[in-house]
Design a protein around this motif. Structure first.
Motif, short mmCIF file in Angstrom:
data_model
loop_
_atom_site.label_atom_id
_atom_site.label_comp_id
_atom_site.label_asym_id
_atom_site.label_seq_id
_atom_site.Cartn_x
_atom_site.Cartn_y
_atom_site.Cartn_z
N GLY A 13 0.83 -1.20 0.00
CA GLY A 13 0.00 0.00 0.00
C GLY A 13 0.86 1.24 0.00
N GLN A 14 0.25 2.39 -0.28
CA GLN A 14 0.98 3.66 -0.29
C GLN A 14 0.09 4.79 0.21
OE1 GLN A 14 2.43 4.05 -4.41
NE2 GLN A 14 4.49 3.76 -3.62
N ILE A 15 0.71 5.76 0.90
CA ILE A 15 0.03 7.01 1.23
C ILE A 15 0.92 8.16 0.77
CG2 ILE A 15 -1.12 5.96 3.21
CD1 ILE A 15 0.70 7.67 5.00
N LEU A 16 0.29 9.27 0.44
CA LEU A 16 1.02 10.44 -0.03
C LEU A 16 1.23 11.41 1.12
CD1 LEU A 16 2.18 12.14 -2.39
CD2 LEU A 16 -0.11 13.11 -2.68
N ILE A 17 2.48 11.85 1.29
CA ILE A 17 2.80 12.87 2.28
C ILE A 17 3.40 14.06 1.53
CG2 ILE A 17 4.21 13.44 4.29
CD1 ILE A 17 4.01 10.55 5.15
N PRO A 18 2.60 15.10 1.27
CA PRO A 18 3.11 16.25 0.51
C PRO A 18 4.30 16.92 1.21
CG PRO A 18 0.71 16.32 0.70
CD PRO A 18 1.19 15.25 1.63
N LYS A 19 5.19 17.45 0.39
CA LYS A 19 6.35 18.15 0.93
C LYS A 19 5.93 19.46 1.59
CE LYS A 19 9.28 16.26 -2.74
NZ LYS A 19 10.15 16.59 -3.89
N GLU A 20 6.73 19.91 2.56
CA GLU A 20 6.42 21.17 3.24
C GLU A 20 6.47 22.35 2.28
OE1 GLU A 20 8.80 21.75 6.68
OE2 GLU A 20 8.08 19.93 7.71
N SER A 21 7.22 22.22 1.20
CA SER A 21 7.36 23.31 0.22
C SER A 21 6.25 23.33 -0.82
CB SER A 21 8.71 23.18 -0.50
OG SER A 21 8.79 21.93 -1.19
N THR A 22 5.27 22.42 -0.68
CA THR A 22 4.18 22.34 -1.65
C THR A 22 3.48 23.68 -1.83
OG1 THR A 22 3.77 20.00 -1.21
CG2 THR A 22 1.94 21.26 -2.11
N GLU A 23 3.25 24.10 -3.08
CA GLU A 23 2.60 25.39 -3.36
C GLU A 23 1.11 25.35 -3.00
OE1 GLU A 23 4.52 27.52 -7.13
OE2 GLU A 23 3.59 25.59 -7.62
N TYR A 24 0.44 24.32 -3.47
CA TYR A 24 -1.00 24.19 -3.24
C TYR A 24 -1.39 22.74 -3.55
CZ TYR A 24 -0.97 24.83 -8.34
OH TYR A 24 -0.69 24.72 -9.68
N GLY A 25 -2.59 22.37 -3.16
CA GLY A 25 -3.13 21.06 -3.50
C GLY A 25 -4.28 21.21 -4.49
N VAL A 26 -4.59 20.13 -5.16
CA VAL A 26 -5.71 20.10 -6.11
C VAL A 26 -6.66 18.99 -5.68
CG1 VAL A 26 -6.42 19.76 -8.50
CG2 VAL A 26 -4.26 20.93 -7.99
N ILE A 27 -7.94 19.31 -5.55
CA ILE A 27 -8.96 18.31 -5.23
C ILE A 27 -9.91 18.25 -6.42
CG2 ILE A 27 -10.82 17.65 -3.67
CD1 ILE A 27 -9.39 19.19 -1.46
N PHE A 80 -5.94 25.33 -1.79
CA PHE A 80 -6.38 24.33 -2.75
C PHE A 80 -7.07 24.94 -3.96
CE2 PHE A 80 -6.01 21.99 1.18
CZ PHE A 80 -5.46 20.77 0.78
N ILE A 81 -6.98 24.21 -5.07
CA ILE A 81 -7.79 24.45 -6.26
C ILE A 81 -8.80 23.32 -6.34
CG2 ILE A 81 -7.78 24.48 -8.79
CD1 ILE A 81 -4.98 25.75 -8.63
N LEU A 82 -10.07 23.65 -6.53
CA LEU A 82 -11.14 22.65 -6.56
C LEU A 82 -11.67 22.52 -7.99
CD1 LEU A 82 -13.13 23.76 -3.37
CD2 LEU A 82 -11.19 22.19 -3.52
N ILE A 83 -11.78 21.28 -8.46
CA ILE A 83 -12.22 21.03 -9.84
C ILE A 83 -13.38 20.04 -9.82
CG2 ILE A 83 -11.52 20.33 -12.15
CD1 ILE A 83 -8.63 20.82 -11.36
N GLY A 84 -14.44 20.37 -10.55
CA GLY A 84 -15.61 19.50 -10.60
C GLY A 84 -16.37 19.70 -11.89
N ASP A 85 -17.66 19.45 -11.86
CA ASP A 85 -18.50 19.63 -13.04
C ASP A 85 -19.85 20.17 -12.61
OD1 ASP A 85 -20.65 17.29 -13.04
OD2 ASP A 85 -18.75 16.46 -12.32
N SER A 86 -20.63 20.60 -13.58
CA SER A 86 -21.93 21.21 -13.30
C SER A 86 -23.06 20.18 -13.28
CB SER A 86 -22.24 22.29 -14.34
OG SER A 86 -22.30 21.73 -15.65
N GLY A 87 -22.72 18.89 -13.39
CA GLY A 87 -23.75 17.87 -13.51
C GLY A 87 -24.41 17.46 -12.21
N GLU A 88 -23.68 17.54 -11.09
CA GLU A 88 -24.24 17.10 -9.83
C GLU A 88 -24.26 18.27 -8.83
OE1 GLU A 88 -25.32 13.47 -8.90
OE2 GLU A 88 -25.82 14.20 -10.88
N HIS A 89 -23.59 18.12 -7.68
CA HIS A 89 -23.66 19.14 -6.64
C HIS A 89 -22.30 19.74 -6.31
CE1 HIS A 89 -27.77 17.84 -6.01
NE2 HIS A 89 -27.35 16.59 -5.88
N ASP A 90 -21.35 19.63 -7.24
CA ASP A 90 -20.00 20.13 -6.96
C ASP A 90 -19.99 21.62 -6.64
OD1 ASP A 90 -19.07 17.61 -7.35
OD2 ASP A 90 -18.25 17.97 -9.35
N GLY A 91 -20.79 22.40 -7.37
CA GLY A 91 -20.82 23.84 -7.12
C GLY A 91 -21.24 24.17 -5.70
#
Length: 338
Positions: free
Chosen positions: A127-141, A264-275
């Protein structure tokens, strides 16, 4: 004669790509009998059988598992009534165990004496888990369905969703144009040399985890945690209690809390309830959402609803985009990508 026919399947542990911090281990997975699903099959009948196997699972309930890190630190965890396990524990100096991209590897093994008797293969499941670096600019969801993978969620009675899920292999599913390129640019960030984390969230059940993981790999999306939801077994006669908030929203909130200093930057679609979900997240964590990108879907009613949301919202850039190129232009103009 009949004992061979009714022979039990070998055991396995499916680990889900998750996430954590230097001082926090958050690992998840599921203990199941191995139904030997052929993910590469393109035969329609075999695809139907595979879909049945994904949902009619034989879980290994209430069994103890050992989770071993590369420094030989061992955590014990017990599966629940559906075979799922979650380890959510403080730890020390996990970042030193990660590779250059921030992935920490571990192994899961069965610890129950009675279960060990049924193991027919090596009792080691990676298995694997991600541990972002302290210098990370931003995350994307990012959402998955109709954001990067065309599912047909807005089709009549969602029939296209059923057809795509049950009769199309992951390797033949086509991603929305330009999505992988855009996500790689976000992953590389403003300098082109970053390792910004990408988190994939979906309302799809965990039963489709390996299917979706293969889709992301096959289409060269950046590797990232994949976060889905529990789903009741078919024909079980039991209905799970529905929370007021969708599981996808809970997962996003947990990510924000896990990384309190990360935007974070959030990315989704207009089809469900992401907005609606993304606006609520932005209000809950003011100043931490850099932009919201919603991919437009071919549904007039839903499009009008999202446009009304946008008209009354000015806390962060909120864009309804037709394709990835529109999002790339905006992201570059705002210094998110090079």
């Amino acid at each position: 004669m009949f004992s061979k026919f009714f022979k039990k399947d070998p055991l396995q542990v499916i680990t889900f790509q998750s996430y954590g911090t230097n001082t926090h281990l958050y690992a998840r997975g599921r203990a199941l009998e191995d139904e030997s699903i052929n993910l590469d099959s393109k035969n329609w009948f075999q695809l139907l059988i595979n879909s049945w196997k994904r949902f009619e699972t034989d879980e290994i309930k209430f069994t103890v598992l050992n989770i071993r890190l590369s420094d030989d630190t061992v955590f014990k965890v017990k599966t629940n009534h559906r075979g799922y396990f979650t380890i959510n524990e403080p730890s020390n100096s996990l970042a030193k165990l990660c590779n250059e991209e921030g992935w920490l590897s571990y192994e899961v093994a069965y610890d129950d004496v009675d279960v060990l008797k049924k193991i027919t293969s090596e009792n080691r499941f990676p298995g694997q888990i991600l541990i972002p670096k302290e210098s990370t600019e931003y995350g994307v969801i990012s959402d998955i369905d109709d954001t990067i993978l065309q599912t047909g969620i807005t089709s009549f009675l969602k029939l296209r969703v059923l057809f795509n899920t049950f009769f199309k292999p992951a390797s033949s599913r086509i991603p929305l144009k330009g999505a992988a390129e855009f996500y790689h640019q976000l992953h590389r960030g403003s300098t082109g040399n970053e390792s910004n984390p990408i988190f994939y969230v979906s309302h799809s059940p965990w039963n489709l985890y390996r299917y979706l993981k293969l889709f992301l790999q096959h289409n060269n999306f950046p590797k990232g945690p994949i976060l889905l939801r529990d789903f009741p077994k078919p024909f079980s006669g039991k209905k799970s209690l529905q929370d007021k908030k969708p599981q996808k929203q809970h997962e996003i909130v947990n990510i924000f809390k896990m990384y309190p200093k990360l935007n974070f930057i959030l990315i989704g679609d207009s089809g469900e309830h992401d907005g609606d979900i993304y606006i609520e997240i932005t209000n809950q964590f003011p100043g931490r959402v850099l932009a919201i990108y919603l991919r437009s879907v071919n549904n007039k009613r839903k499009m009008e609803y999202v446009k009304q949301l946008m008209q009354n919202y000015d806390q962060t850039p909120f864009l309804l985009v037709k394709d990835s190129q529109e999002a790339i232009i905006h992201a570059r103009g705002n210094g998110f990508i090079s």
